[in-house]
Design a protein around this motif. Sequence first.
Motif, PDB file in Angstrom:
ATOM      1  N   ASP A 194      -8.893   2.935  -2.945  1.00  0.00           N
ATOM      2  CA  ASP A 194      -8.004   3.343  -2.106  1.00  0.00           C
ATOM      3  C   ASP A 194      -7.602   5.042  -2.409  1.00  0.00           C
ATOM      4  N   ASN A 198       1.149  -5.187   3.885  1.00  0.00           N
ATOM      5  CA  ASN A 198       0.390  -6.550   4.544  1.00  0.00           C
ATOM      6  C   ASN A 198       1.164  -7.707   4.006  1.00  0.00           C
ATOM      7  N   THR A 212      -9.522   0.316   1.148  1.00  0.00           N
ATOM      8  CA  THR A 212      -9.507   0.913   2.273  1.00  0.00           C
ATOM      9  C   THR A 212     -10.635   1.685   2.513  1.00  0.00           C
ATOM     10  N   LYS A 267       0.834  -1.121  -0.055  1.00  0.00           N
ATOM     11  CA  LYS A 267       0.118  -0.030  -0.105  1.00  0.00           C
ATOM     12  C   LYS A 267       0.859   1.239  -0.138  1.00  0.00           C
ATOM     13  N   HIS A 322     -11.741  -7.989   3.380  1.00  0.00           N
ATOM     14  CA  HIS A 322     -11.039  -6.560   4.088  1.00  0.00           C
ATOM     15  C   HIS A 322      -9.762  -6.537   3.623  1.00  0.00           C
ATOM     16  N   GLU A 323      -8.976  -6.138   4.725  1.00  0.00           N
ATOM     17  CA  GLU A 323      -7.436  -5.867   4.567  1.00  0.00           C
ATOM     18  C   GLU A 323      -6.872  -7.002   4.056  1.00  0.00           C
ATOM     19  N   GLU A 331     -13.974   0.564   4.205  1.00  0.00           N
ATOM     20  CA  GLU A 331     -14.162   0.622   5.638  1.00  0.00           C
ATOM     21  C   GLU A 331     -15.148   1.282   6.337  1.00  0.00           C
ATOM     22  N   ARG A 345      -0.401  -3.860   8.254  1.00  0.00           N
ATOM     23  CA  ARG A 345       0.090  -2.599   8.412  1.00  0.00           C
ATOM     24  C   ARG A 345       1.405  -2.222   8.852  1.00  0.00           C
TER      25      ARG A 345
END
Length: 411
Positions: free
Chosen positions: A227, A106, A354, A101, A390-391, A357, A122
């Motif tokens: 994002d 990640n 992102t 990112k 999700h992430e 979220e 992260r």
Amino acid sequence: MTTQESIFEIFSEETLAGVAYKNKSLKRAIIDHLDQAGNSTITDLTLALNISVPKTTSLINELISDGIVKDYGKDDSKGGRRASMYGLVAESGFFIGVDIKNFYVNIGLLDFKKELITSEMRVPFTLANTPESFHDLIQIILQFINNVTVDKKKIFAACLNLSGRINSEKGYSYSYFHFNEEPLSQIVENAIGIKTFVENDSRAMAYGEFYNGTVHDEKNVLFLNLDYGIGLGIMIDGKIYRGKSGFSGEFGHIPIFSNELICHCGKKGCLETEASGQALIRMFKERIEQGHTSSLLQQKKMPENLRVSDIIQATMSEDVLCIELIAELGEKIGRGISVLINLFNPELVIIGGTLAETGDYIRLPIRSALNKYSLSLVNNDTQLRMSKLHEKAGIIGGCLIARHNLLSFNK
């Protein structure tokens, strides 16, 4: 022969003659069946592959000796003699997914049965097209490899997910880390000592969501990666669509607005100029200059140092300005997705990245815009869902792509 050598031999391009070639093909078929169907009995395999019981039993025993398959015990059926269930050995091989990112990385490790066994989320990192940034990335990957407790020799492959234009077949990135003549995949492979592939981040996320997330029986799926930019992963008939040169999915650069805003691609009017994370930050700054207020200012988050994550957090804390901006963004994104629905008529559109979220704060304006801008007959056939992974969509997708590519690469 090690487990790795056995797997590579089974999936290698080496041409064998007669019985040896047939056995190799049948072993591939058994592994593929166990991969798709899960643990199976000898009878299941015999019926699925149309081979005799003795031949199936012999091949299973060889795969057990190779450390690729094991006996998981008797099945749960009642009555008669209970049959043994055979399945892949989770520890026979591992795969790394690296999802890069703008401000963090990640990274995760998947076993041979496609279960994510560990991840680091992260990890601080600043993405830039510089040797320094690339060096930092390699150190993060090496540190992760050093920390995992599995046999390092059984880590077969890795996949790096990057935004922008990626030719995954040739291993080149044309947006980041393209300051060498060698393919990026080869440079990373030399640095970490593991077979490496590269993939566009949105396609990797789509792949992860398709095989391990919110997708059920749908085969034609679009994944929106919202994002700092806007990416698109396209799955057609259950397969990634990359386009002729590997550059498909540049959804953020559709010229949808009549504005004078210069996109980072150098064009004007791109969807990203008004509907991306970068646009969100610009819009926030403009509203503050116009006299609007926000809880972010009370937290001493200065506009010049603002990140998308700050606005997301404020939105979830019911900051009125941030909620309004997310709603505006959602309406514009929905307008863009309407174009995709009219073109592709997909079964499913997944909202990820992102900005996803923010949940209903962005989903509801998108849904409203779809109803307004897309053809009703087409729109009625398309479901809209939020990402389930999700992430972790990117790292799971990267791991799965590394696994798929390795087995396909050696065929």
